[in-house]
Design a protein around this motif. Structure first.
Motif, PDB file in Angstrom:
ATOM      1  N   LYS A   8      28.052 -13.704  44.281  1.00 13.20           N
ATOM      2  CA  LYS A   8      26.678 -14.018  44.694  1.00 13.20           C
ATOM      3  C   LYS A   8      26.217 -15.271  43.955  1.00 13.20           C
ATOM      4  CE  LYS A   8      26.219 -10.090  46.986  1.00 13.20           C
ATOM      5  NZ  LYS A   8      26.386 -10.108  48.443  1.00 13.20           N
ATOM      6  N   ILE A   9      25.443 -16.093  44.648  1.00 11.97           N
ATOM      7  CA  ILE A   9      24.894 -17.308  44.056  1.00 11.97           C
ATOM      8  C   ILE A   9      23.406 -17.072  43.813  1.00 11.97           C
ATOM      9  CG2 ILE A   9      24.636 -19.814  44.300  1.00 11.97           C
ATOM     10  CD1 ILE A   9      27.563 -18.791  44.454  1.00 11.97           C
ATOM     11  N   ALA A  10      22.963 -17.327  42.584  1.00 13.13           N
ATOM     12  CA  ALA A  10      21.556 -17.081  42.214  1.00 13.13           C
ATOM     13  C   ALA A  10      20.957 -18.356  41.627  1.00 13.13           C
ATOM     14  CB  ALA A  10      21.476 -15.954  41.197  1.00 13.13           C
ATOM     15  N   ALA A  30      25.886  -9.599  35.400  1.00 11.33           N
ATOM     16  CA  ALA A  30      26.231  -8.755  36.547  1.00 11.33           C
ATOM     17  C   ALA A  30      27.258  -9.432  37.455  1.00 11.33           C
ATOM     18  CB  ALA A  30      24.966  -8.415  37.337  1.00 11.33           C
ATOM     19  N   GLY A  31      27.640 -10.662  37.124  1.00 13.91           N
ATOM     20  CA  GLY A  31      28.725 -11.311  37.855  1.00 13.91           C
ATOM     21  C   GLY A  31      28.298 -12.446  38.763  1.00 13.91           C
ATOM     22  N   ALA A  32      26.972 -12.678  38.884  1.00 16.82           N
ATOM     23  CA  ALA A  32      26.514 -13.765  39.757  1.00 16.82           C
ATOM     24  C   ALA A  32      26.855 -15.127  39.155  1.00 16.82           C
ATOM     25  CB  ALA A  32      25.002 -13.666  39.973  1.00 16.82           C
ATOM     26  N   THR A  33      27.036 -16.114  40.025  1.00 14.20           N
ATOM     27  CA  THR A  33      27.090 -17.508  39.586  1.00 14.20           C
ATOM     28  C   THR A  33      25.653 -17.988  39.542  1.00 14.20           C
ATOM     29  OG1 THR A  33      29.231 -17.883  40.589  1.00 14.20           O
ATOM     30  CG2 THR A  33      27.866 -19.839  40.212  1.00 14.20           C
ATOM     31  N   VAL A  34      25.192 -18.418  38.361  1.00 10.15           N
ATOM     32  CA  VAL A  34      23.767 -18.725  38.199  1.00 10.15           C
ATOM     33  C   VAL A  34      23.528 -20.226  38.145  1.00 10.15           C
ATOM     34  CG1 VAL A  34      21.700 -18.320  36.819  1.00 10.15           C
ATOM     35  CG2 VAL A  34      23.453 -16.548  36.961  1.00 10.15           C
ATOM     36  N   LEU A  35      22.657 -20.695  39.024  1.00  7.94           N
ATOM     37  CA  LEU A  35      22.216 -22.086  39.010  1.00  7.94           C
ATOM     38  C   LEU A  35      20.960 -22.118  38.152  1.00  7.94           C
ATOM     39  CD1 LEU A  35      22.798 -22.707  42.820  1.00  7.94           C
ATOM     40  CD2 LEU A  35      24.391 -22.992  40.909  1.00  7.94           C
ATOM     41  N   ASP A 135      22.058 -11.734  53.438  1.00  9.23           N
ATOM     42  CA  ASP A 135      21.408 -10.591  52.794  1.00  9.23           C
ATOM     43  C   ASP A 135      20.883 -11.111  51.451  1.00  9.23           C
ATOM     44  OD1 ASP A 135      20.689  -8.191  51.749  1.00  9.23           O
ATOM     45  OD2 ASP A 135      22.731  -7.524  51.317  1.00  9.23           O
ATOM     46  N   ALA A 136      19.671 -11.670  51.472  1.00 13.04           N
ATOM     47  CA  ALA A 136      19.195 -12.385  50.289  1.00 13.04           C
ATOM     48  C   ALA A 136      17.947 -11.722  49.713  1.00 13.04           C
ATOM     49  CB  ALA A 136      18.909 -13.839  50.640  1.00 13.04           C
ATOM     50  N   SER A 137      17.636 -12.121  48.488  1.00 11.59           N
ATOM     51  CA  SER A 137      16.513 -11.517  47.778  1.00 11.59           C
ATOM     52  C   SER A 137      15.760 -12.597  47.003  1.00 11.59           C
ATOM     53  CB  SER A 137      17.072 -10.461  46.822  1.00 11.59           C
ATOM     54  OG  SER A 137      16.101 -10.086  45.868  1.00 11.59           O
ATOM     55  N   ILE A 138      14.446 -12.592  47.144  1.00 11.28           N
ATOM     56  CA  ILE A 138      13.596 -13.494  46.358  1.00 11.28           C
ATOM     57  C   ILE A 138      12.818 -12.631  45.370  1.00 11.28           C
ATOM     58  CG2 ILE A 138      11.646 -15.119  46.433  1.00 11.28           C
ATOM     59  CD1 ILE A 138      12.409 -15.776  49.327  1.00 11.28           C
TER      60      ILE A 138
END
Ligand SMILES: NC(=O)c1ccc[n+]([C@@H]2O[C@H](COP(=O)([O-])OP(=O)(O)OC[C@H]3O[C@@H](n4cnc5c(N)ncnc54)[C@H](O)[C@@H]3O)[C@@H](O)[C@H]2O)c1
Length: 258
Positions: A8-10, A30-35, A135-138
């Motif tokens: 997931k990209i965050a 949690a494993g996301a790639t964070v920008l 399937d995204a979340s803000i």
């Protein structure tokens, strides 16, 4: 149950310090790639280094989110590397302790430019990538000041009230596209922003002890507390939660003065 955000990209705005950094670290754990966005390059790179230090994936993107041209460039950059954006955390913001007369029109505009208009700009330019993710979340960071507040903080309270209102409307607009929109309202959280306020108090330790004592849990929050909630809201475990405004304040907002 363990939250898994691998692949997931965050994007987290204002992630170079405080709450934003806490959120970025939690999402990466949690494993996301964070920008990691921040207007301050050094701070953004420090957060990326901390994520790398816990074997996470992160990239710094320096931009002032109140500047539309910079926001456009930020998303051109993301679109050049990634097919979609799964998580957007609108965190960047600052506050202002001034009475209404001392609050100049420039003060007012600056608070609104970052805390409200910045959130609108980032969300608007993120939409294509959020939709592409499927399937995204803000998650928008408001404040306890949107509901319960004190004197001499009118501009900030108004802007954060706006953040809560945006969440209610946007959840309805974006639900059909599979995009959830939630708001969180932190109370006191130990960050550079809060440190600045404590440092301006005549007796820092006494003020902190007093503030801690207002909380049923006996303490103020940490960026890690906020990161845990945002990571949950961004995860499939929250797949039926949208349009919520979740208080995260150690019980502070349950209290009446007596
Ligand atoms: N600390 C608290 O007690 C508290 C409580 C409720 C809500 N909040 C909210 O949480 C958010 C984060 O607060 P914090 O306490 O971590 O603040 P902070 O000042 O400690 O950190 C904010 C970060 O955002 C960055 N930033 C500010 N304006 C920016 C812009 N225009 N573009 C890009 N980056 C920008 C700063 O450089 C900094 O790194 C804010 O929206 C704040 O209103 C904080």
């Amino acid at each position: 149950m363990q939250i898994q955000l691998a692949n997931k990209i965050a994007l987290v705005t204002g992630a170079g310090a405080g709450i934003g950094r806490g959120i970025a670290l939690a999402l990466a754990e949690a494993g996301a790639t964070v920008l990691v966005n921040d207007q301050n390059a050094e701070s953004a790179y420090e957060t990326v280094a901390q994520i790398a230090g816990q074997n996470g994936q992160a990239q710094a993107i320096v931009a002032d989110i109140s500047d539309e041209r910079a926001v456009k460039q930020l998303f051109e950059h993301i679109a050049g590397t990634y097919d979609g954006l799964h998580v957007l955390v609108n965190n960047a913001g600052f506050n202002l302790f001034k009475g209404i007369v001392d609050t100049t029109p420039d003060d007012w505009d600056r608070i609104f430019a970052v805390d409200l208009r910045g959130l609108y700009l980032v969300t608007r330019h993120a939409l294509r990538l959020l939709q592409a993710a499927g399937d995204a979340s803000i998650v928008n960071i408001a404040s306890v000041h949107a509901q319960l507040t004190v004197a001499n903080i009118t501009a900030y309270a108004a802007a954060k009230g706006g953040v809560v209102a945006i969440g209610r409307s946007l959840a309805q607009e974006l639900g059909p596209f599979g995009i959830r929109v939630n708001t969180i309202s932190p109370g006191f959280v130990m960050t550079p922003l809060l440190e600045r306020w404590l440092d301006a108090e005549p007796d820092r330790a006494a003020t902190l002890a007093r503030v801690n004592s207002y909380h049923p849990l006996g303490r103020i929050g940490t960026p890690g507390d906020i990161g845990a909630l945002v990571t949950f809201l961004a995860s499939p475990y929250a797949s039926f939660i949208t349009g919520a405004n979740v208080p995260i304040d150690g019980g502070l907002s349950t209290r009446l003065m007596h």
